[in-house]
Enzyme design. Structure first.
Site, mmCIF file in Angstrom:
data_model
loop_
_atom_site.group_PDB
_atom_site.id
_atom_site.type_symbol
_atom_site.label_atom_id
_atom_site.label_comp_id
_atom_site.label_asym_id
_atom_site.label_seq_id
_atom_site.Cartn_x
_atom_site.Cartn_y
_atom_site.Cartn_z
ATOM 1 N N GLU A 161 -10.937 -0.962 -4.038
ATOM 2 C CA GLU A 161 -10.332 -0.310 -2.881
ATOM 3 C C GLU A 161 -9.158 0.554 -3.338
ATOM 4 O O GLU A 161 -8.866 0.682 -4.521
ATOM 5 C CB GLU A 161 -9.851 -1.370 -1.887
ATOM 6 C CG GLU A 161 -8.795 -2.305 -2.454
ATOM 7 C CD GLU A 161 -8.438 -3.455 -1.525
ATOM 8 O OE1 GLU A 161 -9.140 -3.671 -0.523
ATOM 9 O OE2 GLU A 161 -7.437 -4.150 -1.816
ATOM 10 N N ASP A 167 0.827 -1.216 0.000
ATOM 11 C CA ASP A 167 0.000 0.000 0.000
ATOM 12 C C ASP A 167 0.862 1.268 0.000
ATOM 13 O O ASP A 167 0.627 2.187 0.796
ATOM 14 C CB ASP A 167 -0.918 0.026 1.222
ATOM 15 C CG ASP A 167 -1.659 -1.272 1.440
ATOM 16 O OD1 ASP A 167 -1.984 -1.938 0.447
ATOM 17 O OD2 ASP A 167 -1.913 -1.622 2.610
#
Length: 316
Positions: free
Chosen positions: A199, A15
Site C-alpha cells: 500500500e 500517512d
C-alpha cells in the site's frame, strides 16, 4: 550545522504527505478529527524540521473514518485525495476535495473516484514531465495469479481531469513476499484468507525511470517497511528488484522506530536533496509519528540511512 531528531512532530500524524508551496512545506496526515468536525491535521514548516499546526483541513461529507490525504496543486486549485468510510454505508472509498488555500478548508467535490470497487484507499496523484496526471491507489485482489497472494495491492490509472479517472487501471504491484503478511486467517468478503498487503504508493522519476515506492506488511507491526518497483512509464509494467524477501529501503529500527512506512517525498529547502517523509511507532506504541530522512542514490539504486533516531544534519 542545524540538526534534527526523529520524530519531527510530537503528536500522532500517520500517512504523512508533504506538499511544498509558496516557500513553505504543508504536511497532511491521518489522525483523530478535530472538535469542529474537520478531518486531517495540517502542519506548516519552513524547513521540514520545525512544524506549526494549522488545525484540520477537510470538511467531511459525512462518514466515520478518514485515511491518507494527499494534495496536488493544479491551475490555482488544491486537490485533496483521500478515502472515507461510512458514506452511504460503504467501506473506504476514494474521494476528492478542493480548496484555494493549501491549509484548507477543503470541501468535498461529491465524486467517488473508483465507484466499481468495494474498497479503495491510499490515493497518490503523480504528474509526469509532460503534464499528464496519474492516480496510484490500492484495491483488494482475491484471486491467485502467478506468485501473487490474496490481499491489498496497488494499481494506476490515467486522469482525464483532476476529478476523473480514465477507468482503465493497470496493476502496479501485488503482495508476493512473506514480509507482506498483514494477518493470517483473516475473514474478508465472506471467506478466510492469509491476507497480505502492499500500500501507500509514492512515485519518483529518476534517470528516466519511474520508481513506485510502497509500504508492505501490517501497519501496526514490526514487519511494516518500505520497498519499491520500477518501470519505464507511469502505467508500467513494473519490475521488482532482483533481491527480495525484505523491505529494501527502510524497515524497523528495533526498540526505537517501529514499522516505518507510508511515505512521501519532497525536495529540501535549497532543492538539492530529496527527503523521505514517513511515519513510525515509538517504543511506547502510542501513535505513529512523522519522521524524515534523506534519500540518496547509490549506483543507481535508492537508499537511505533511515529510519534514524539520533541527531542528523537538517535538510539544506
Amino acid at each position: 550545522m542545524a540538526e534534527y531528531v526523529n520524530p519531527v512532530y510530537p503528536a500522532t500524524f500517520a500517512d504523512p504527505f508533504v506538499l511544498r508551496h509558496g516557500g513553505f512545506y504543508y504536511a497532511y496526515g491521518t489522525a483523530p478529527g478535530n472538535a469542529d468536525g474537520r478531518a486531517f491535521p495540517v502542519l506548516r514548516s519552513p524547513d521540514l524540521v520545525h512544524w506549526e499546526p494549522l488545525g484540520h483541513a477537510l470538511v467531511p461529507p459525512g462518514g466515520t473514518d478518514f485515511w491518507a490525504p494527499e494534495v496536488a496543486w493544479h491551475d490555482g486549485t488544491f486537490y485533496m485525495y483521500y478515502s472515507a468510510q461510512g458514506i452511504d454505508g460503504r467501506d473506504h472509498q476514494l474521494r476528492v476535495a478542493t480548496s484555494t488555500d493549501p491549509a484548507g478548508p477543503f470541501v468535498d467535490a461529491g465524486v467517488v473516484l473508483v465507484p466499481d470497487q468495494p474498497f479503495s484507499i491510499d490515493a497518490h496523484p503523480f504528474k509526469d514531465d509532460d503534464g499528464q496526471w496519474y492516480l496510484f491507489y490500492c484495491v483488494d485482489f482475491l484471486e491467485l495469479e502467478d506468485d501473487h497472494r490474496v490481499g491489498t495491492g496497488i494499481v494506476v490509472d490515467r486522469m482525464t481531469d483532476m476529478k476523473t479517472l480514465e477507468g482503465r487501471p493497470r496493476m502496479v504491484h501485488r503482495p508476493h513476499e512473506d514480509w507482506h503478511l498483514f494477518l493470517n486467517q483473516r475473514t474478508m468478503y465472506g471467506k478466510v484468507y492469509d491476507w497480505h498487503t502492499v500500500e501507500g504508493a509514492a512515485v519518483l522519476k529518476h534517470d528516466g525511470r519511474y520508481y513506485c515506492f510502497y509500504s508492505g506488511g501490517a501497519w501496526e507491526k514490526d514487519n511494516y517497511g518500505v520497498s519499491w518497483v520500477v518501470a519505464d512509464h507511469p502505467l508500467g509494467p513494473y519490475r521488482r528488484p532482483e533481491e527480495g524477501g525484505r523491505a529494501l529501503l527502510m524497515s524497523t529500527l528495533q526498540g526505537q522506530l517501529i514499522g516505518p512506512g507510508h511515505n512521501s517525498f519532497v525536495a529540501s529547502p535549497a532543492g538539492g536533496e530529496t527527503w523521505i517523509v514517513y511515519h513510525a511507532w515509538g517504543p511506547d506504541r502510542t501513535g505513529r509519528r512523522m519522521c524524515i530522512d534523506r534519500l540518496r542514490w547509490d549506483d543507481g539504486r535508492p537508499a537511505t540511512d533511515g529510519p534514524t533516531a539520533s541527531p542528523r544534519p537538517a535538510p539544506v
